[in-house]
Design an enzyme around this catalytic site. Structure first.
Site, PDB file in Angstrom:
ATOM      1  N   GLU A 149       0.818  -1.558  -0.110  1.00  0.00           N
ATOM      2  CA  GLU A 149      -0.550   0.275   0.110  1.00  0.00           C
ATOM      3  C   GLU A 149       0.806   1.342   0.068  1.00  0.00           C
ATOM      4  OE1 GLU A 149      -3.354   0.241  -0.572  1.00  0.00           O
ATOM      5  OE2 GLU A 149      -3.164  -2.031  -0.356  1.00  0.00           O
ATOM      6  N   HIS A 152       2.027   2.477  -3.906  1.00  0.00           N
ATOM      7  CA  HIS A 152       0.754   2.846  -4.608  1.00  0.00           C
ATOM      8  C   HIS A 152       1.232   4.019  -3.861  1.00  0.00           C
ATOM      9  CE1 HIS A 152      -0.762  -0.184  -6.250  1.00  0.00           C
ATOM     10  NE2 HIS A 152      -1.863  -0.510  -4.688  1.00  0.00           N
TER      11      HIS A 152
HETATM   12 ZN   LIG Z   1      -2.427  -2.685  -4.967  1.00  0.00          ZN
END
Ligand SMILES: [Zn+2]
Length: 278
Positions: A149, A152
């Site tokens: 995460e 990202h």
């Molecule tokens: Zn993802």
């Protein structure tokens, strides 16, 4: 005849200049993703994304129930902070230290056993849902999710997604001018990308390209934070097994289970170079 021709020339010259400006805007709005070195389009200033993200994150927290389990909450913060430290170190090593100021890290555990998910908004605002904890099992499993995460955010996938949406809505050359005049539109697109989904614990799916990039960078981040990247494989196998007729959100927004595990395996040797045993 001649005047028509020259008018036509003027028009094509005008189009040429407009196109040139548009190309230049796009050229200068491109930045390189650390590790993968892919050029990506980022039209929005980080400061603007950060302020939208801060607002939206506090909205989500206000409307959610935070876990009152001190052990689990502490685990989320502990693993999150280790990943954050590794990310900053990684940015410094990638000569992107000027980016560090754009992160205001926060890690919260939201009480909802039905949501098998986690997400990170631009600027390092992370939410983990209690529903994913049975699958992450321990710190290392959680580091797989958190690394992914945070990756990202680090690769600025949100900015790229919003830039693409803005391009479609506003068109090339007038873009930078329009951006400064269209804060409402920027906000609306941000809400489209992050808002409504975050309220329910589900973000709009990222593209396959963004997913595999986040997997690859995520493995490096967890390794740098001292978590064994080889553990990503059994974690994803557990996610796939959980699949069945109603796949968990984290899985359904993150496509292609077999290919993903194959890709992850192929990136483990790279990640192992960064692995510092705790
Ligand atoms: Zn993802």
């Amino acid at each position: 005849m001649i005047s028509f021709k020259s008018k036509k020339n003027r028009i094509s010259f005008h189009l040429f200049i407009t196109g040139l400006i548009g190309t230049l805007v796009l050229l200068f709005a491109c930045a390189t993703v650390p590790l993968t070195e892919r050029r990506s389009l980022r039209l929005l200033p980080d400061s603007e994304l950060l302020s939208l993200s801060l607002q939206q994150y506090s909205e989500v927290l206000k409307k959610s129930k935070l876990s009152n389990d001190p052990v689990k909450t502490h685990m989320v913060k502990r693993v999150g902070e280790n990943i954050a430290r590794a990310s900053e170190e990684f940015l410094r090593e990638s000569k992107l230290e000027s980016d560090i100021k754009n992160y205001k890290w926060e890690f919260n555990l939201i009480e909802d056993d039905k949501v098998v998910n986690a997400w990170c908004m631009p600027g390092g605002k992370v939410a983990v849902y209690t529903g994913i904890l049975p699958l992450t099992r321990d710190d290392t499993g959680l580091a797989v999710v958190m690394g992914h995460e945070v990756a990202h955010a680090m690769a600025k996938h949100g900015n790229e997604r919003m830039s693409e949406a803005l391009l479609v809505q506003l068109g090339g050359a007038s873009l930078s001018l329009a951006l400064s005049k269209e804060p409402a539109l920027t906000q609306q697109i941000f809400m489209g990308v992050y808002g409504a989904g975050a309220q329910m614990g589900i973000m709009l799916p990222y593209s396959r390209l963004h997913e595999s990039e986040a997997d690859r960078i995520g493995l490096v981040l967890m390794s740098k934070a001292g978590y064994d990247p080889r553990e990503a494989v059994p974690f994803w196998q557990r996610m796939n097994e959980k699949g069945g007729s109603r796949p968990p959100e984290f899985l359904s927004t993150h496509p292609a289970p077999e290919t993903r595990i194959k890709d992850i395996k192929s990136h483990i040797p790279e990640a192992m170079k960064y692995y510092k045993e705790r």
